[in-house]
Design a protein around this motif. Structure first.
Motif, PDB file in Angstrom:
ATOM      1  N   ILE A   1       7.055  13.597   3.164  1.00  0.00           N
ATOM      2  CA  ILE A   1       5.781  13.739   3.803  1.00  0.00           C
ATOM      3  C   ILE A   1       4.582  13.151   2.893  1.00  0.00           C
ATOM      4  O   ILE A   1       4.746  14.967   1.376  1.00  0.00           O
ATOM      5  N   TYR A   2       3.644  13.123   1.939  1.00  0.00           N
ATOM      6  CA  TYR A   2       2.965  12.248   0.460  1.00  0.00           C
ATOM      7  C   TYR A   2       1.495  13.283   1.601  1.00  0.00           C
ATOM      8  O   TYR A   2       0.510  13.163   0.517  1.00  0.00           O
ATOM      9  N   PHE A   3       1.287  13.610   2.500  1.00  0.00           N
ATOM     10  CA  PHE A   3      -0.063  13.887   2.386  1.00  0.00           C
ATOM     11  C   PHE A   3      -0.443  15.679   2.918  1.00  0.00           C
ATOM     12  O   PHE A   3       1.103  15.907   3.361  1.00  0.00           O
ATOM     13  N   THR A   4      -1.635  15.361   2.592  1.00  0.00           N
ATOM     14  CA  THR A   4      -1.930  17.301   3.085  1.00  0.00           C
ATOM     15  C   THR A   4      -2.730  16.783   4.722  1.00  0.00           C
ATOM     16  O   THR A   4      -3.286  16.551   3.793  1.00  0.00           O
ATOM     17  N   GLU A   5      -2.364  17.986   5.147  1.00  0.00           N
ATOM     18  CA  GLU A   5      -2.991  18.478   6.428  1.00  0.00           C
ATOM     19  C   GLU A   5      -4.960  18.640   5.887  1.00  0.00           C
ATOM     20  O   GLU A   5      -5.098  19.147   5.049  1.00  0.00           O
ATOM     21  N   GLY A   6      -5.955  17.787   6.808  1.00  0.00           N
ATOM     22  CA  GLY A   6      -7.379  17.934   6.540  1.00  0.00           C
ATOM     23  C   GLY A   6      -7.670  18.112   5.367  1.00  0.00           C
ATOM     24  O   GLY A   6      -8.933  17.644   4.993  1.00  0.00           O
ATOM     25  N   THR A   7      -7.332  16.003   4.527  1.00  0.00           N
ATOM     26  CA  THR A   7      -7.402  16.301   3.117  1.00  0.00           C
ATOM     27  C   THR A   7      -7.957  14.668   3.640  1.00  0.00           C
ATOM     28  O   THR A   7      -7.614  14.521   4.304  1.00  0.00           O
ATOM     29  N   ASN A   8      -9.589  14.803   2.166  1.00  0.00           N
ATOM     30  CA  ASN A   8      -9.283  13.258   2.489  1.00  0.00           C
ATOM     31  C   ASN A   8      -7.847  11.953   1.296  1.00  0.00           C
ATOM     32  O   ASN A   8      -7.110  12.408   0.519  1.00  0.00           O
ATOM     33  N   VAL A   9      -8.301  11.077   2.463  1.00  0.00           N
ATOM     34  CA  VAL A   9      -7.065  10.062   1.535  1.00  0.00           C
ATOM     35  C   VAL A   9      -7.987   8.786   1.688  1.00  0.00           C
ATOM     36  O   VAL A   9      -8.651   8.369   2.258  1.00  0.00           O
ATOM     37  N   SER A  10      -7.496   7.641   0.434  1.00  0.00           N
ATOM     38  CA  SER A  10      -7.255   6.269   0.470  1.00  0.00           C
ATOM     39  C   SER A  10      -6.753   5.223   0.702  1.00  0.00           C
ATOM     40  O   SER A  10      -5.506   5.671   1.492  1.00  0.00           O
ATOM     41  N   LYS A  11      -7.458   4.207   1.243  1.00  0.00           N
ATOM     42  CA  LYS A  11      -6.684   2.649   1.750  1.00  0.00           C
ATOM     43  C   LYS A  11      -5.946   2.635   0.584  1.00  0.00           C
ATOM     44  O   LYS A  11      -5.644   2.134  -0.555  1.00  0.00           O
ATOM     45  N   GLY A  12      -4.772   2.264   1.323  1.00  0.00           N
ATOM     46  CA  GLY A  12      -3.338   1.930   0.565  1.00  0.00           C
ATOM     47  C   GLY A  12      -2.382   3.166   0.363  1.00  0.00           C
ATOM     48  O   GLY A  12      -1.307   2.945   0.165  1.00  0.00           O
ATOM     49  N   GLN A  13      -3.040   4.821   0.669  1.00  0.00           N
ATOM     50  CA  GLN A  13      -1.600   5.614  -0.298  1.00  0.00           C
ATOM     51  C   GLN A  13      -0.889   5.385   1.017  1.00  0.00           C
ATOM     52  O   GLN A  13      -1.200   6.066   2.019  1.00  0.00           O
ATOM     53  N   VAL A  14       0.206   5.987   0.522  1.00  0.00           N
ATOM     54  CA  VAL A  14       1.157   5.910   1.033  1.00  0.00           C
ATOM     55  C   VAL A  14       1.070   7.346   1.487  1.00  0.00           C
ATOM     56  O   VAL A  14       0.355   8.687   1.448  1.00  0.00           O
ATOM     57  N   LEU A  15       1.382   7.449   3.145  1.00  0.00           N
ATOM     58  CA  LEU A  15       1.332   8.851   3.729  1.00  0.00           C
ATOM     59  C   LEU A  15       2.701   9.713   4.256  1.00  0.00           C
ATOM     60  O   LEU A  15       2.830  10.582   4.104  1.00  0.00           O
ATOM     61  N   ILE A  16       3.523   8.836   4.923  1.00  0.00           N
ATOM     62  CA  ILE A  16       5.067   8.993   4.958  1.00  0.00           C
ATOM     63  C   ILE A  16       6.331   8.184   4.990  1.00  0.00           C
ATOM     64  O   ILE A  16       5.658   7.305   4.305  1.00  0.00           O
ATOM     65  N   LYS A  17       7.228   8.482   4.688  1.00  0.00           N
ATOM     66  CA  LYS A  17       8.262   7.837   3.887  1.00  0.00           C
ATOM     67  C   LYS A  17       9.133   8.029   4.886  1.00  0.00           C
ATOM     68  O   LYS A  17       9.947   8.856   5.367  1.00  0.00           O
ATOM     69  N   VAL A  18       9.660   6.910   5.728  1.00  0.00           N
ATOM     70  CA  VAL A  18      11.270   6.878   6.430  1.00  0.00           C
ATOM     71  C   VAL A  18      12.340   5.908   5.893  1.00  0.00           C
ATOM     72  O   VAL A  18      12.328   5.450   5.210  1.00  0.00           O
ATOM     73  N   ASN A  19      13.623   6.969   6.915  1.00  0.00           N
ATOM     74  CA  ASN A  19      14.648   6.635   5.168  1.00  0.00           C
ATOM     75  C   ASN A  19      14.670   5.532   5.644  1.00  0.00           C
ATOM     76  O   ASN A  19      14.964   4.698   6.914  1.00  0.00           O
ATOM     77  N   ASP A  20      15.378   4.622   4.725  1.00  0.00           N
ATOM     78  CA  ASP A  20      15.853   2.796   5.333  1.00  0.00           C
ATOM     79  C   ASP A  20      17.098   2.409   4.254  1.00  0.00           C
ATOM     80  O   ASP A  20      16.860   1.263   3.713  1.00  0.00           O
ATOM     81  N   ILE A  21      18.057   3.545   4.384  1.00  0.00           N
ATOM     82  CA  ILE A  21      19.341   3.047   3.785  1.00  0.00           C
ATOM     83  C   ILE A  21      20.034   2.082   4.489  1.00  0.00           C
ATOM     84  O   ILE A  21      20.361   1.385   3.819  1.00  0.00           O
ATOM     85  N   GLU A  22      20.197   1.960   5.700  1.00  0.00           N
ATOM     86  CA  GLU A  22      20.557   1.230   6.725  1.00  0.00           C
ATOM     87  C   GLU A  22      20.229   0.473   6.572  1.00  0.00           C
ATOM     88  O   GLU A  22      20.928  -0.773   6.579  1.00  0.00           O
ATOM     89  N   LEU A  23      18.934   0.207   6.490  1.00  0.00           N
ATOM     90  CA  LEU A  23      18.329  -1.263   6.444  1.00  0.00           C
ATOM     91  C   LEU A  23      18.286  -2.629   4.890  1.00  0.00           C
ATOM     92  O   LEU A  23      18.753  -3.096   5.449  1.00  0.00           O
TER      93      LEU A  23
END
Length: 352
Positions: A84-106
């Motif tokens: 998880i790349y964000f902190t609750e209640g903070t401002n984020v920018s357009k295009g900023q990564v928020l979450i990374k889901v495991n993609d090993i199988e893919l």
């Protein structure tokens, strides 16, 4: 026996005399009361003299404050949250990564698909050379070419799935509270968090259909919210093209800048919508009006007597009501004790 009859006669005569006496006593008492009523002292009331003024006609409405942009953040693919790349209640920018889901199988599927695509591409190249030498038929070449294109599309599909494992902010704004932790298995139905753009807010409200023609785009409205006495401004930028047939109202939307982040989406707004300027308008206090069946009435003082007047009203402010019929400049409007007054009752007026 005669004595008994005589006694009964005496009793009857006495009863009749008593009844006649009571009747005459009541008539005399009523006559005295009427004499006193005719000399009843006038009732002390407060009043104002009606005057005319130019009035900026506004209507008070209830509205709802909404975020300019809001979205629920969900994962398009199912999988385990890697980071998880964000902190609750903070401002984020357009295009900023928020979450990374495991993609090993893919990624394993992608490697396999790329190998098959490479082999199919080589087969398609050889088939093309053989076709040029007329060593194979056109049909055989078409089969090899179709196989290559199919495997290429499969590779692109897996690449698209891998791209979806990285969840980015679709616009700049403030991120909400998260409902997941690292290691959570997410699905498209699971709400991860909310993203809201509160730099600019929208105020949505509805007006009665009789005022629809008086509302214009780019008009400035004023509004207040609970918890503060500060008055805010917004500009109307959109109006529904039709009246809601259920509520007989027209929906309007205005935009405002959320300076200092003092306004919050989801709160109610008390909107003051300007309509027009009424020349020679008559405004009277709300407490001077008596609701009656099929209308409203007031009392005016004429020669120290209370006189009823039926009136027609339009818009109202916090304390006053605009009267469009029934009163004129110079009338003495009674403003106190109106619920105890009757028509033609004597009054003693004190002007306010």
């Amino acid at each position: 026996m005669n004595l008994k009859k005589f006694s009964i006669s005496i009793i009857v005569i006495l009863l009749l005399g008593l009844i006649v006496y009571r009747i005459f006593s009541n008539v005399e008492e009523e006559s005295k009361n009427n004499d006193k009523g005719g000399k009843k002292s006038p009732m002390a009331v407060n009043a104002i003299v009606i005057s005319e003024m130019d009035y900026a006609n506004t209507i008070s409405l209830s509205g709802s404050i909404e975020a300019n942009e809001t979205v629920e953040i969900r994962s398009e693919v199912s999988g385990v949250v890697e980071k998880i790349y964000f902190t609750e209640g903070t401002n984020v920018s357009k295009g900023q990564v928020l979450i990374k889901v495991n993609d090993i199988e893919l990624r394993a599927q992608l490697s396999q698909a790329q190998t098959r695509q490479s082999l199919a591409g080589e087969n398609e190249r050889r088939a093309k050379l053989l076709l040029q030498k007329e060593a194979i038929s056109q049909e055989e070449y078409d089969i090899a070419s179709a196989e290559f294109r199919s495997l290429k599309a499969q590779t692109q599909l897996i690449q698209a799935q891998i791209a979806k494992t990285t969840i980015r902010a679709p616009f700049s704004g403030k991120i909400g509270l998260r409902n997941i932790s690292p290691g959570t298995y997410v699905t498209p139905s699971l709400l991860i968090t909310n993203l809201v753009n509160t730099n600019q807010l929208k105020i949505t409200f509805s007006i009665p259909e009789k005022y629809a023609a008086k509302v214009q785009v780019n008009s400035i409205i004023k509004f207040k919210v609970a918890g503060t006495s500060e008055e805010f401004e917004a500009k109307i930028y959109a109006i529904e093209p039709s009246i809601d047939i259920t509520t007989r109202t027209l929906q309007v939307r205005a935009a405002t800048e959320n300076k200092n982040n003092s306004l919050f989406p989801g709160t109610y707004a008390n909107v003051e919508l300007p309509l027009d300027v009424v020349k020679n308008a008559i405004l009277i206090p709300t407490e001077a009006i008596i609701p009656i069946q099929n209308g409203k009435k007031v009392f005016v003082a004429v020669n120290n007597m209370a006189t009823e007047r039926r009136i027609k009203t339009d818009t109202r402010t916090e304390n006053n009501v605009l009267v469009i019929e029934g009163l004129k400049k110079g009338d003495t409007l009674i403003t106190s004790g109106i619920m105890s007054l009757k028509a033609d009752a004597p009054v003693k007026v004190t002007l306010q």
